[in-house]
Design an enzyme around this catalytic site. Structure first.
Site, PDB file in Angstrom:
ATOM      1  N   TRP A 103      42.769  36.871  33.044  1.00  0.00           N
ATOM      2  CA  TRP A 103      42.934  38.306  33.353  1.00  0.00           C
ATOM      3  C   TRP A 103      43.536  39.058  32.187  1.00  0.00           C
ATOM      4  O   TRP A 103      43.141  40.186  31.897  1.00  0.00           O
ATOM      5  CB  TRP A 103      43.725  38.492  34.651  1.00  0.00           C
ATOM      6  CG  TRP A 103      43.035  37.776  35.780  1.00  0.00           C
ATOM      7  CD1 TRP A 103      43.462  36.672  36.442  1.00  0.00           C
ATOM      8  CD2 TRP A 103      41.735  38.083  36.335  1.00  0.00           C
ATOM      9  NE1 TRP A 103      42.534  36.263  37.366  1.00  0.00           N
ATOM     10  CE2 TRP A 103      41.467  37.110  37.324  1.00  0.00           C
ATOM     11  CE3 TRP A 103      40.790  39.074  36.074  1.00  0.00           C
ATOM     12  CZ2 TRP A 103      40.280  37.112  38.069  1.00  0.00           C
ATOM     13  CZ3 TRP A 103      39.605  39.071  36.819  1.00  0.00           C
ATOM     14  CH2 TRP A 103      39.362  38.108  37.796  1.00  0.00           C
ATOM     15  N   ASP A 172      50.241  43.613  35.102  1.00  0.00           N
ATOM     16  CA  ASP A 172      49.270  43.290  36.144  1.00  0.00           C
ATOM     17  C   ASP A 172      49.988  42.365  37.128  1.00  0.00           C
ATOM     18  O   ASP A 172      50.230  41.199  36.837  1.00  0.00           O
ATOM     19  CB  ASP A 172      48.065  42.582  35.503  1.00  0.00           C
ATOM     20  CG  ASP A 172      47.017  42.140  36.526  1.00  0.00           C
ATOM     21  OD1 ASP A 172      47.257  42.307  37.737  1.00  0.00           O
ATOM     22  OD2 ASP A 172      45.962  41.631  36.092  1.00  0.00           O
ATOM     23  N   LYS A 196      45.321  40.466  47.450  1.00  0.00           N
ATOM     24  CA  LYS A 196      45.984  39.153  47.461  1.00  0.00           C
ATOM     25  C   LYS A 196      47.243  39.204  48.327  1.00  0.00           C
ATOM     26  O   LYS A 196      47.372  38.478  49.292  1.00  0.00           O
ATOM     27  CB  LYS A 196      46.316  38.700  46.046  1.00  0.00           C
ATOM     28  CG  LYS A 196      45.046  38.480  45.245  1.00  0.00           C
ATOM     29  CD  LYS A 196      45.290  38.319  43.781  1.00  0.00           C
ATOM     30  CE  LYS A 196      44.046  38.573  42.985  1.00  0.00           C
ATOM     31  NZ  LYS A 196      42.927  37.696  43.331  1.00  0.00           N
TER      32      LYS A 196
HETATM   33  C1  LIG Z   1      45.965  38.679  38.050  1.00  0.00           C
HETATM   34  C2  LIG Z   1      44.649  39.323  38.354  1.00  0.00           C
HETATM   35  N1  LIG Z   1      44.303  40.443  37.716  1.00  0.00           N
HETATM   36  C3  LIG Z   1      43.135  41.062  37.967  1.00  0.00           C
HETATM   37  C4  LIG Z   1      42.240  40.578  38.872  1.00  0.00           C
HETATM   38  C5  LIG Z   1      40.954  41.317  39.120  1.00  0.00           C
HETATM   39  O1  LIG Z   1      41.111  42.057  40.266  1.00  0.00           O
HETATM   40  P1  LIG Z   1      39.947  42.978  40.884  1.00  0.00           P
HETATM   41  O2  LIG Z   1      38.958  42.064  41.481  1.00  0.00           O
HETATM   42  O3  LIG Z   1      40.697  43.811  41.892  1.00  0.00           O
HETATM   43  O4  LIG Z   1      39.390  43.806  39.780  1.00  0.00           O
HETATM   44  C6  LIG Z   1      42.552  39.426  39.579  1.00  0.00           C
HETATM   45  C7  LIG Z   1      41.600  38.903  40.586  1.00  0.00           C
HETATM   46  O5  LIG Z   1      41.607  37.808  41.036  1.00  0.00           O
HETATM   47  C8  LIG Z   1      43.782  38.773  39.320  1.00  0.00           C
HETATM   48  O6  LIG Z   1      44.119  37.654  39.948  1.00  0.00           O
END
Ligand SMILES: Cc1ncc(COP(=O)(O)O)c(C=O)c1O
Length: 361
Positions: A103, A172, A196
């Site tokens: 991520w 994040d 989540k």
């Molecule tokens: C830490 C983290 N950041 C970003 C994301 C991406 O999220 P989204 O699907 O809401 O764009 C995830 C998805 O699993 C994640 O675990």
């Protein structure tokens, strides 16, 4: 089949009490004669929902008046591009990024494709992202420092947030928001895809400090500007109403049933300790993250062979334990143990793991 113990990484388990509350008022929301999915976002009833949700987020995270709480669509992934677009403008502006996994890598890429200046000041990529870097040479003139507080795929988490000497942290927190207490005052922006720990997919919770909003230029599209959402209480256009409503109920559950984030943190510590101590005592299961970087939300582990991992995931499901397969990019096993995953679920998983080891080890 009844409800199973849900260890999915996201969308993930929600508190049963919240699901039942949604069910009980789904056809007639607060005497309106309509479902929450049918009422106008311009109605007084929805105003109450979004305002109460914002107030609860602020109370739970102890946010001062200098923070705005926003709900934006496009998931956490949209934030990867909005953050540099809003904050990194003008001659010589740069941001520091710490690369701790998939991520973070995506967040870095979205800044780079906009030709923004990104300093990757630390990375654990060489060690398969198995740890959170320490002693990082942060730049004092960075506009912000971006971190991923919990790495959902690799199972690592910042135990303490780094000291950036006054440079605002941008984090994040998709997979650990509301799982623990922390001092929000050092953060310029926090974002978390809801699906989540706080609700269903559809909304990304964005917490932004007023001084950061001043960096947003006029020249970017309306729907990509934080100021658009801040000025209109996230209702410049139709917000993700059902997602916001569920986040409100999850926050109510956190405040009124759990008793706040101190209590939640204590429960989460107990849950993670139970699984990690089982893994450490076993010669069969092997944790993939370094001990001091272990996540309390996503417990990642391997078994002696891929065949055994497959069997483990399948047998677990037959025993009412779902979602234990590791992310498709890394394999192995992963137990995502977010706020709504109860101690009882962890005990059931621990019992299963012990039996499986006895039978197959
Ligand atoms: C830490 C983290 N950041 C970003 C994301 C991406 O999220 P989204 O699907 O809401 O764009 C995830 C998805 O699993 C994640 O675990």
């Amino acid at each position: 089949m009844g409800r199973i113990h849900n260890f999915n990484a996201g969308p993930a388990a929600l508190p049963l009490q919240v699901l039942e509350e949604i069910q009980s008022e789904f056809l007639d929301f607060k005497g309106t004669g309509m479902s929450i999915t049918e009422i106008s976002h311009r109605s007084a009833a929805f105003d109450d929902v979004i305002n109460d949700c914002v107030a609860r987020v602020k109370r739970l995270l102890k946010l001062g008046d200098e923070f705005k709480v926003l709900f934006i669509q496009g998931g956490a992934s949209m934030q990867f591009c909005m953050i540099p677009m809003n904050f990194l403008n003008g001659e010589g502006k740069s941001a520091d990024y710490v690369n701790t996994g998939t991520w973070s890598t995506k967040a870095i890429k979205e800044a780079q494709i906009q030709n923004k200046t990104v300093n990757v000041v630390a990375s654990s990529e060489d060690a398969n992202f198995s740890f959170i870097p320490k002693n990082i040479p942060f730049n004092a003139d960075a506009v912000y420092t971006h971190i991923t507080s919990n790495n959902t795929i690799k199972g690592t988490q910042w135990a303490e947030f780094p000291d950036t000497k006054g440079v605002p942290l941008v984090a994040d927190m998709s997979s650990d928001i509301m799982s623990r207490t922390f001092d929000a005052s050092r953060f310029g922006l926090i974002y978390a895809g809801a699906q989540k720990n706080i609700g269903p997919a559809g909304a990304c919770l964005v917490i932004v400090r007023d001084d950061m909003l001043k960096l947003t230029p006029d020249s970017i599209p309306t729907m990509l500007k934080y100021t658009t959402f801040a000025e209109k209480n996230s209702m410049f256009n139709t917000p993700p109403c059902f997602s916001v409503y569920t986040i409100q109920l999850v926050c109510k559950w956190l405040e009124e049933t759990v008793g706040g984030l101190d209590k939640m943190e204590e429960q989460n510590r107990k849950k993670a300790d139970m699984l990690y101590s089982l893994i450490d005592a076993s010669g069969f299961y092997k944790g993939t993250a370094e001990t001091d970087s272990r996540s309390k939300m996503n417990v990642t582990f391997r078994l002696p062979s891929e065949d055994l991992e497959k069997k483990f995931v399948q047998k677990a499901l037959e025993n009412g334990l779902g979602g234990l397969k590791g992310h498709r990019s890394v394999g192995g096993c992963r137990a995502s143990i977010y706020n709504a995953t109860s101690l009882k679920a962890i005990e059931a998983l621990a019992d299963f793991m012990k039996t499986f080891e006895k039978d197959e080890g």
